[in-house]
Scaffold this active site. Structure first.
Site, PDB file in Angstrom:
ATOM      1  N   SER A 138       0.869  -1.189   0.000  1.00 56.64           N
ATOM      2  CA  SER A 138       0.000   0.000   0.000  1.00 56.64           C
ATOM      3  C   SER A 138       0.901   1.232   0.000  1.00 56.64           C
ATOM      4  O   SER A 138       2.019   1.194   0.543  1.00 56.64           O
ATOM      5  CB  SER A 138      -0.865   0.020   1.259  1.00 56.64           C
ATOM      6  OG  SER A 138      -1.475   1.287   1.411  1.00 56.64           O
ATOM      7  N   TYR A 152      -1.381  -0.013  10.307  1.00 56.62           N
ATOM      8  CA  TYR A 152      -1.612  -0.588   8.961  1.00 56.62           C
ATOM      9  C   TYR A 152      -0.447  -0.207   8.051  1.00 56.62           C
ATOM     10  O   TYR A 152       0.087  -1.065   7.314  1.00 56.62           O
ATOM     11  CB  TYR A 152      -2.935  -0.065   8.398  1.00 56.62           C
ATOM     12  CG  TYR A 152      -3.189  -0.436   6.956  1.00 56.62           C
ATOM     13  CD1 TYR A 152      -3.693  -1.693   6.605  1.00 56.62           C
ATOM     14  CD2 TYR A 152      -2.914   0.467   5.922  1.00 56.62           C
ATOM     15  CE1 TYR A 152      -3.911  -2.040   5.272  1.00 56.62           C
ATOM     16  CE2 TYR A 152      -3.132   0.131   4.595  1.00 56.62           C
ATOM     17  CZ  TYR A 152      -3.631  -1.122   4.271  1.00 56.62           C
ATOM     18  OH  TYR A 152      -3.841  -1.461   2.953  1.00 56.62           O
TER      19      TYR A 152
HETATM   20  P1  NAP Z   1     -11.374  -6.287   0.344  1.00 59.70           P
HETATM   21  O1  NAP Z   1     -12.252  -5.834  -0.772  1.00 59.70           O
HETATM   22  O2  NAP Z   1     -11.793  -6.041   1.753  1.00 59.70           O
HETATM   23  O3  NAP Z   1     -11.093  -7.857   0.131  1.00 59.70           O
HETATM   24  C1  NAP Z   1     -10.249  -8.492   1.048  1.00 59.70           C
HETATM   25  C2  NAP Z   1     -10.051  -9.925   0.627  1.00 59.70           C
HETATM   26  O4  NAP Z   1      -9.125 -10.506   1.541  1.00 59.70           O
HETATM   27  C3  NAP Z   1     -11.307 -10.759   0.688  1.00 59.70           C
HETATM   28  O5  NAP Z   1     -11.248 -11.712  -0.349  1.00 59.70           O
HETATM   29  C4  NAP Z   1     -11.214 -11.450   2.051  1.00 59.70           C
HETATM   30  O6  NAP Z   1     -11.872 -12.698   2.114  1.00 59.70           O
HETATM   31  C5  NAP Z   1      -9.719 -11.640   2.151  1.00 59.70           C
HETATM   32  N1  NAP Z   1      -9.206 -11.774   3.501  1.00 59.70           N
HETATM   33  C6  NAP Z   1      -9.218 -10.874   4.512  1.00 59.70           C
HETATM   34  N2  NAP Z   1      -8.630 -11.375   5.601  1.00 59.70           N
HETATM   35  C7  NAP Z   1      -8.215 -12.628   5.271  1.00 59.70           C
HETATM   36  C8  NAP Z   1      -7.548 -13.655   5.964  1.00 59.70           C
HETATM   37  N3  NAP Z   1      -7.187 -13.537   7.252  1.00 59.70           N
HETATM   38  N4  NAP Z   1      -7.302 -14.814   5.307  1.00 59.70           N
HETATM   39  C9  NAP Z   1      -7.670 -14.976   4.014  1.00 59.70           C
HETATM   40  N5  NAP Z   1      -8.316 -14.039   3.307  1.00 59.70           N
HETATM   41  C10 NAP Z   1      -8.578 -12.878   3.937  1.00 59.70           C
HETATM   42  O7  NAP Z   1      -9.911  -5.654   0.219  1.00 59.70           O
HETATM   43  P2  NAP Z   1      -9.115  -5.015  -1.027  1.00 59.70           P
HETATM   44  O8  NAP Z   1      -9.319  -3.549  -0.999  1.00 59.70           O
HETATM   45  O9  NAP Z   1      -9.355  -5.778  -2.249  1.00 59.70           O
HETATM   46  O10 NAP Z   1      -7.620  -5.249  -0.503  1.00 59.70           O
HETATM   47  C11 NAP Z   1      -6.760  -6.238  -1.030  1.00 59.70           C
HETATM   48  C12 NAP Z   1      -5.348  -5.894  -0.617  1.00 59.70           C
HETATM   49  O11 NAP Z   1      -5.016  -4.616  -1.155  1.00 59.70           O
HETATM   50  C13 NAP Z   1      -5.120  -5.806   0.880  1.00 59.70           C
HETATM   51  O12 NAP Z   1      -3.870  -6.371   1.204  1.00 59.70           O
HETATM   52  C14 NAP Z   1      -5.130  -4.313   1.146  1.00 59.70           C
HETATM   53  O13 NAP Z   1      -4.378  -3.963   2.284  1.00 59.70           O
HETATM   54  C15 NAP Z   1      -4.481  -3.796  -0.129  1.00 59.70           C
HETATM   55  N6  NAP Z   1      -4.783  -2.397  -0.429  1.00 59.70           N
HETATM   56  C16 NAP Z   1      -6.043  -1.995  -0.696  1.00 59.70           C
HETATM   57  C17 NAP Z   1      -6.281  -0.651  -0.968  1.00 59.70           C
HETATM   58  C18 NAP Z   1      -7.652  -0.106  -1.268  1.00 59.70           C
HETATM   59  O14 NAP Z   1      -7.813   1.128  -1.313  1.00 59.70           O
HETATM   60  N7  NAP Z   1      -8.641  -0.943  -1.506  1.00 59.70           N
HETATM   61  C19 NAP Z   1      -5.212   0.256  -0.960  1.00 59.70           C
HETATM   62  C20 NAP Z   1      -3.926  -0.204  -0.681  1.00 59.70           C
HETATM   63  C21 NAP Z   1      -3.724  -1.535  -0.425  1.00 59.70           C
HETATM   64  P3  NAP Z   1     -13.476 -12.837   2.419  1.00 59.70           P
HETATM   65  O15 NAP Z   1     -14.185 -12.386   1.161  1.00 59.70           O
HETATM   66  O16 NAP Z   1     -13.700 -14.273   2.675  1.00 59.70           O
HETATM   67  O17 NAP Z   1     -13.758 -11.947   3.579  1.00 59.70           O
END
Ligand code: NAP
Length: 243
Positions: A138, A152
């Protein structure tokens, strides 16, 4: 042979978009998820509609046994694992460090650091004929997220160190390790911040004037996994609209 790629957190958001993007390149996908089986199955259907194969595996990345079982299922049902998208991660409620609960600090470190390390370790163990790993970081790692969630940000800085060190450790084994650092992306993760207007509140900070889409992050991940990125290792690509 078609690449076989494990995507953790593949059921929603960036992970889901990545599975569909990789399917178009012929990857067979092992879609890991923590609890939302229905969402994972929908992603698997989209992968199959794109002409590739997919399995879904419930795997909490904090659990060593689950991680081993996830990679085992991928190898058994799809073939030798050649790729990992180390994507599963959580955010946290917004606040200052002085108000942070120790249990919440441990929860974020568990998923974002321990989980990412366990998955990278398993990939390093099973990728005996080379491969590629992409760790999802991130921009918080280099911005620090003051007043929001420094813990975070620190968890993602640990992911960046993992990328750097493991890339050097595995280079001679033909395994490339890179990262992608998204800025603010339209996904459900922001619901964890406790701010219902999160998107509107951050947009003024983003130079290009909008949040990113999961598909825009998936493009970078797909490139780093592909042979086109054959000389890229140990780097984290910022995909953040100028942030
Ligand atoms: P999201 O929409 O909340 O999706 C999170 C995913 O991770 C879901 O598939 C969830 O599974 C899974 N997950 C969460 N905890 C888990 C665990 N303990 N074991 C296995 N699976 C787990 O999040 P996202 O925005 O796509 O984020 C994906 C990655 O990008 C993360 O690492 C986040 O920190 C990073 N990121 C996101 C952003 C942003 O703005 N969105 C920015 C920077 C970085 P379930 O569906 O089963 O709950």
């Amino acid at each position: 042979m078609a690449p076989v790629t494990v995507v953790t957190g593949g059921s929603r958001g960036i992970g889901a978009a990545t599975c569909v993007r990789l399917a178009r390149e012929g990857h067979r996908l092992a879609i890991g998820y923590r609890s939302n089986a229905h969402a994972a199955e929908k992603v698997a259907d989209a992968v199959r509609a794109a002409g590739s194969e997919a399995i879904t595996v419930r795997a909490d990345t904090v659990s060593e046994d689950d991680v081993i079982a996830l990679f085992g299922a991928a190898a058994q049902r799809l073939g030798p694992v050649t790729g990992l998208v180390n994507n599963a991660g959580i955010a946290s409620a917004l606040g200052r460090l002085a108000d942070l609960d120790a249990a919440e600090l441990r929860r974020v470190m568990d998923v974002n650091v321990i989980g990412a390390f366990l998955c990278a370790r398993q990939a390093a163990r099973v990728m005996t004929t080379g491969g590629a790993i992409v760790n999802v970081s991130s921009t918080a790692a280099t911005l620090g997220s003051p007043g929001n969630y420094i813990h975070y940000a620190a968890s993602k800085a640990a992911v960046d160190a993992l990328t750097l060190g493991l890339a050097k450790e595995l280079a001679a084994d033909g395994i490339r390790v890179n990262g992608v650092a998204p800025g603010f992306v339209h996904t459900e993760i922001h619901e964890q911040t406790g701010d219902p207007d999160r998107a509107a509140n951050v947009v003024s900070r983003i130079p290009v004037g909008r949040l990113g889409t999961p598909e825009e992050i998936a493009e970078a991940i797909a490139w780093l996994l592909s042979p086109a990125a054959s000389y890229a290792t140990g780097t984290t690509l910022r995909v953040a609209g100028g942030l």
